[in-house]
Design a protein around this motif. Structure first.
Motif, PDB file in Angstrom:
ATOM      1  N   GLY B 158      73.615 -18.119  24.531  1.00  0.00           N
ATOM      2  CA  GLY B 158      74.579 -17.599  23.574  1.00  0.00           C
ATOM      3  C   GLY B 158      75.568 -18.668  23.146  1.00  0.00           C
ATOM      4  N   ALA B 159      76.049 -19.426  24.108  1.00  0.00           N
ATOM      5  CA  ALA B 159      77.042 -20.454  23.789  1.00  0.00           C
ATOM      6  C   ALA B 159      76.438 -21.549  22.917  1.00  0.00           C
ATOM      7  CB  ALA B 159      77.610 -21.042  25.077  1.00  0.00           C
ATOM      8  N   ILE B 160      75.244 -22.049  23.300  1.00  0.00           N
ATOM      9  CA  ILE B 160      74.639 -23.131  22.513  1.00  0.00           C
ATOM     10  C   ILE B 160      74.396 -22.678  21.077  1.00  0.00           C
ATOM     11  CG2 ILE B 160      72.658 -24.668  22.274  1.00  0.00           C
ATOM     12  CD1 ILE B 160      72.272 -24.623  25.219  1.00  0.00           C
ATOM     13  N   VAL B 161      73.840 -21.462  20.934  1.00  0.00           N
ATOM     14  CA  VAL B 161      73.517 -20.992  19.596  1.00  0.00           C
ATOM     15  C   VAL B 161      74.755 -20.843  18.749  1.00  0.00           C
ATOM     16  CG1 VAL B 161      72.764 -18.991  18.322  1.00  0.00           C
ATOM     17  CG2 VAL B 161      71.395 -19.863  20.177  1.00  0.00           C
ATOM     18  N   THR B 162      75.793 -20.295  19.339  1.00  0.00           N
ATOM     19  CA  THR B 162      77.002 -20.114  18.559  1.00  0.00           C
ATOM     20  C   THR B 162      77.494 -21.473  18.062  1.00  0.00           C
ATOM     21  OG1 THR B 162      77.421 -18.262  20.024  1.00  0.00           O
ATOM     22  CG2 THR B 162      79.188 -18.884  18.561  1.00  0.00           C
ATOM     23  N   VAL B 163      77.378 -22.484  18.913  1.00  0.00           N
ATOM     24  CA  VAL B 163      77.765 -23.828  18.477  1.00  0.00           C
ATOM     25  C   VAL B 163      76.877 -24.295  17.325  1.00  0.00           C
ATOM     26  CG1 VAL B 163      77.868 -26.253  19.139  1.00  0.00           C
ATOM     27  CG2 VAL B 163      78.738 -24.493  20.686  1.00  0.00           C
ATOM     28  N   ALA B 461      59.855 -22.628  24.518  1.00  0.00           N
ATOM     29  CA  ALA B 461      60.303 -21.231  24.496  1.00  0.00           C
ATOM     30  C   ALA B 461      61.821 -21.173  24.390  1.00  0.00           C
ATOM     31  CB  ALA B 461      59.830 -20.508  25.747  1.00  0.00           C
ATOM     32  N   PHE B 462      62.488 -22.111  25.046  1.00  0.00           N
ATOM     33  CA  PHE B 462      63.950 -22.120  25.016  1.00  0.00           C
ATOM     34  C   PHE B 462      64.455 -22.436  23.606  1.00  0.00           C
ATOM     35  CE2 PHE B 462      68.195 -23.818  25.988  1.00  0.00           C
ATOM     36  CZ  PHE B 462      68.657 -22.805  26.804  1.00  0.00           C
ATOM     37  N   THR B 463      63.864 -23.462  22.961  1.00  0.00           N
ATOM     38  CA  THR B 463      64.266 -23.746  21.580  1.00  0.00           C
ATOM     39  C   THR B 463      63.891 -22.579  20.679  1.00  0.00           C
ATOM     40  OG1 THR B 463      62.267 -25.068  21.464  1.00  0.00           O
ATOM     41  CG2 THR B 463      64.337 -26.253  21.529  1.00  0.00           C
ATOM     42  N   THR B 464      62.787 -21.884  21.025  1.00  0.00           N
ATOM     43  CA  THR B 464      62.407 -20.684  20.271  1.00  0.00           C
ATOM     44  C   THR B 464      63.534 -19.676  20.286  1.00  0.00           C
ATOM     45  OG1 THR B 464      60.100 -20.925  20.840  1.00  0.00           O
ATOM     46  CG2 THR B 464      60.814 -18.744  20.227  1.00  0.00           C
ATOM     47  N   VAL B 465      64.027 -19.441  21.487  1.00  0.00           N
ATOM     48  CA  VAL B 465      65.121 -18.489  21.604  1.00  0.00           C
ATOM     49  C   VAL B 465      66.321 -18.988  20.804  1.00  0.00           C
ATOM     50  CG1 VAL B 465      66.742 -17.420  23.171  1.00  0.00           C
ATOM     51  CG2 VAL B 465      64.370 -17.647  23.837  1.00  0.00           C
ATOM     52  N   LEU B 466      66.655 -20.270  20.991  1.00  0.00           N
ATOM     53  CA  LEU B 466      67.809 -20.819  20.273  1.00  0.00           C
ATOM     54  C   LEU B 466      67.646 -20.638  18.775  1.00  0.00           C
ATOM     55  CD1 LEU B 466      68.529 -24.203  22.082  1.00  0.00           C
ATOM     56  CD2 LEU B 466      69.652 -22.004  22.372  1.00  0.00           C
ATOM     57  N   GLY B 467      66.448 -21.023  18.270  1.00  0.00           N
ATOM     58  CA  GLY B 467      66.221 -20.971  16.832  1.00  0.00           C
ATOM     59  C   GLY B 467      66.300 -19.555  16.294  1.00  0.00           C
ATOM     60  N   THR B 468      65.626 -18.637  16.986  1.00  0.00           N
ATOM     61  CA  THR B 468      65.610 -17.258  16.488  1.00  0.00           C
ATOM     62  C   THR B 468      67.001 -16.656  16.539  1.00  0.00           C
ATOM     63  OG1 THR B 468      63.416 -17.082  17.393  1.00  0.00           O
ATOM     64  CG2 THR B 468      64.445 -15.052  16.681  1.00  0.00           C
ATOM     65  N   VAL B 469      67.684 -16.913  17.627  1.00  0.00           N
ATOM     66  CA  VAL B 469      69.034 -16.366  17.731  1.00  0.00           C
ATOM     67  C   VAL B 469      69.915 -16.949  16.632  1.00  0.00           C
ATOM     68  CG1 VAL B 469      71.069 -16.212  19.184  1.00  0.00           C
ATOM     69  CG2 VAL B 469      68.834 -15.908  20.179  1.00  0.00           C
ATOM     70  N   ALA B 470      69.755 -18.259  16.384  1.00  0.00           N
ATOM     71  CA  ALA B 470      70.556 -18.873  15.327  1.00  0.00           C
ATOM     72  C   ALA B 470      70.271 -18.197  13.988  1.00  0.00           C
ATOM     73  CB  ALA B 470      70.259 -20.373  15.247  1.00  0.00           C
TER      74      ALA B 470
END
Lengths: 84, 629
Positions: B158-163, B461-470
């Protein structure tokens, strides 16, 4: 024109999908059949729906025309640039 | 720092770095929200795949297949089929109508504040619902990788994506999606090849139907479970034998007390599972297999599946018990293995009309079928109604580009979904499954092949989550800034105000998603995504389709349909068995609705409401722009 084509392809695909839904939900014996001795109908039909989407989307890509939209007018230069 | 973690951090870091670098020019609001409409179609197409192949597809579907076989593959088929609706029906007309958001597209035909408002609310709710599974997936990924708790993973993502969202915007988001979309498809291809080359090996670590132990006690009076003198738990079988099980004991107030008889202070773990117990022809191992022989061999094998039972002992402690069950492979390649869909096999224990419980069983079978059809309908209708997919139509230049990028997307996504079946079944037989979390199946499968594939797959998978959440946070903040704020304040915000408000909104949405991600931790992420699809389809599809295809559509009809579809489907999922059991911790029997997927009721309802309201309250402003041809 594209709209009509899209609708026809959509109807073809959605009837295949609807048949899949009905078979899987109401005819467990049919989807368990292994017509060629290899994969059963459930797996074969599932792959069929995936590859069918490939095939129909290619058909659409080949037959669809680049239409000039009515709401936003573009210049010819922009239009030629769009596909490059 | 160990090598796995190093590879993981390097990969995640470089994907983010490249994306920032490529997106560094986006400064205006047009750039922030729609990448200036300048993303090339091929890049956008793969970014579609990146957006769409979220944690749900990769972690959830593979996990669902690993635990239930074909029922997980249904999600693959349905998720792809939904793209046909997007390409053939929605993509081009929508591109012609809008600028930034789904609400813009609706508003371009009707100057109606209520439409803008209801579309914005729907975008927000759907995005948040779609965010939940991504966050749950994030937690599931971090656990085997870093050994952190679920909630810590959720907070980090959550924190990384918000950034990312606050500092970057749509251009970076698109590039993250492009890079990670390509990586995901390519590496899943590699993983599939490795799984096929490994083939199947018989594994008999978990015997069933043993001689019944002596000197036993019954920890659960009246139930067929035996605890022997050495502290092992068995399930009594009907033939007088007994099968050793795995179990956890949780105190009445929800504290974990024991795992497999060990006190929780020793932080014991359930043993990893997933095995083939018999191969065709009685062989011990198959060696490398082709794609077809992989599936046919599995269907002629016997697989050990673990069925979970939950019971309460006299001290009100909750026993979670996993019982290994020999299952014929052919049943794993048919729908109906998941407990929700058991009724569709028509093999509910011999429904005998003379027996009093038969009416109950028949009702169960019927509800199973309705649930099943409703899920497939939601997947089919949901894709084209997802706000974060719809905004991607505004990042390309024109309709031909929208069309071409959709076709690219379909190929990438479809190819990936074909792979999910092999990865999922590979995980089912890998001996590495975590019984408490279906979402970790794919990364754990990679771990059985090697630490490097594990690190790479986890990083992707982690960047997947980051990207989709973004992407989702972008969609949600776009809706807030353009539609909610703009129409509520009744004035257009300046460019700078828009970007600033967008970023504030992103932070709020991000925080909300983190909270919910922790709350929904125990659910399969594909299942959660299917709920988001149900809600999206119910709220947005009737409005989109009738806007494009029915001249009688009125502004009031559209807002009524959006709000009805949105709130009925939302209320439905919140009142379902799964929500009761997994989210509120209440007995599933108390659920207020008969089945868990609302689409089959709420999508038609949306259409009916739209038509009825349009016809009866017909004085609202009619369309002032001619409908697209």
């Amino acid at each position: 024109m594209n709209r009509r084509l899209g609708l026809v392809l959509f109807l073809i695909y959605s009837s295949f999908y609807a048949l899949f839904m009905v078979l899987a939900a109401f005819y467990p014996n049919v989807v368990a059949l292994r017509p060629t001795g290899g994969l059963n109908v459930a797996v074969g039909y599932g792959f069929g729906l995936i590859f069918g989407a490939f095939a129909l989307s290619l058909v659409y890509l080949l037959l669809a025309r680049d239409e000039t939209p009515k709401t936003t007018k573009r210049t010819d230069a922009e239009r030629t640039g769009a596909d490059s | 720092m160990n090598a796995t973690l190093l590879v993981f951090s390097l990969l995640v870091g470089s994907v983010l770095g490249i994306s920032f670098w490529l997106g560094r020019k986006a400064k205006s609001s047009e750039g922030y929200f729609a990448a200036h409409g300048e993303i090339p179609w091929f890049i956008n197409g793969i970014a579609f795949a990146g957006d769409y192949l979220s944690a749900a597809s990769f972690l959830g579907i593979c996990g669902m297949i690993a635990f239930y076989g074909y029922d997980g593959f249904l999600y693959s088929v349905g998720f792809l089929a939904g793209w046909v609706v997007a390409l053939f029906v929605i993509a081009e007309p929508l591109k012609r109508l809008g600028r930034f958001t789904f609400a813009d597209a609706l508003a371009s035909r009707f100057a109606s504040r209520s439409i803008t408002l209801s579309a914005a609310i729907s975008t927000l709710v759907v995005s948040v619902f779609y965010l939940i599974p991504q966050m749950v997936g994030a937690g599931a990924l971090i656990r085997p990788l870093l050994g952190w708790e679920h909630w810590q993973g959720v907070l980090v993502v959550g924190a990384i994506v918000t950034v990312i969202v606050v500092t970057a915007g749509m251009v970076s988001t698109t590039w993250v999606q492009f890079i990670k979309g390509s990586l995901l498809v390519v590496f899943c291809g590699v993983l599939t090849v490795l799984v096929l080359r490994r083939g199947f090996v018989v594994d008999d670590r978990f015997p069933t139907h043993q001689k019944s132990p002596e000197d036993t006690t019954e920890p659960l009076p009246g139930l067929p479970f035996l605890l022997d003198a050495s502290g092992r738990l068995f399930k009594k079988e009907n033939d007088g034998s007994a099968t050793p099980v795995q179990w956890t004991v949780t105190s009445a107030d929800g504290r974990l007390e024991e795992v497999n008889g060990q006190p929780s202070s020793a932080s014991p773990k359930l043993r990893p599972v997933g095995s083939i117990v018999a191969l065709p022809g009685g062989v011990e191992k198959t060696g490398p297999l082709g794609p077809e022989s992989f599936l046919t061999t599995l269907s002629e094998s016997e697989v050990l599946l673990w069925k979970k039972e939950t019971h309460v002992d006299p001290k009100k402690r909750v026993y979670g018990i996993w019982v290994p069950t020999r299952t014929r492979g052919e049943n794993l390649l048919l729908p109906g293995q998941h407990k929700l869909f058991q009724g569709i096999r028509g093999n509910l224990p011999s429904i005998d009309p003379a027996r009093p419980e038969s009416a109950e069983l028949r009702k169960k079978a019927l509800l199973s079928r309705v649930d099943f059809l409703s899920l497939l309908l939601a997947l089919f209708c949901g894709t084209a109604s997802l706000p974060h997919i719809l905004i991607r139509y505004y990042t390309v230049k024109d309709e031909p580009s929208a069309r071409k990028s959709t076709v690219v997307g379909i190929f990438a996504i479809g190819f990936f979904y074909v792979l999910t079946l092999f990865i999922g079944l590979g995980a089912m037989t890998s001996g590495a499954l975590d019984l408490t979390d279906t979402n970790t199946a794919a990364p754990l499968l990679a771990k059985t092949i090697g630490e490097l594939p594990f690190a790479v797959i986890s990083a992707i998978a982690f960047t997947t989550v980051l990207g989709t959440v973004a992407g989702l946070v972008m969609a949600a903040s776009g809706a807030i800034v353009h539609d909610l704020l703009g129409s509520v304040l009744g004035r257009t915000l300046t460019d700078l105000e828009q970007v600033r408000a967008g970023k504030t909104a992103a932070i709020v949405v991000g925080a909300l998603a983190m909270l919910l991600g922790i709350q929904f931790a125990s659910m399969n992420v594909s299942f959660l995504v299917a709920w988001a699809f149900n809600i999206a389809a119910s709220a947005n599809l009737p409005a989109l389709v009738l806007l494009l295809f029915w001249r009688g559509t009125t502004a009031r009809g559209i807002s009524a349909a959006i709000l009805t579809g949105l709130f009925t489907s939302l209320a439905w999922v919140l009142a379902s068995r799964e929500a009761f059991e997994n989210v509120y911790g209440l007995p599933a029997e108390d659920a207020l609705v008969p089945f868990s997927q609302p689409a089959i009721v709420t999508v038609p309802l949306g259409f009916v409401v739209l038509v009825v309201v349009s016809l009866t309250a017909g004085r609202a402003p009619a369309s002032h722009v001619s409908p697209p041809d």
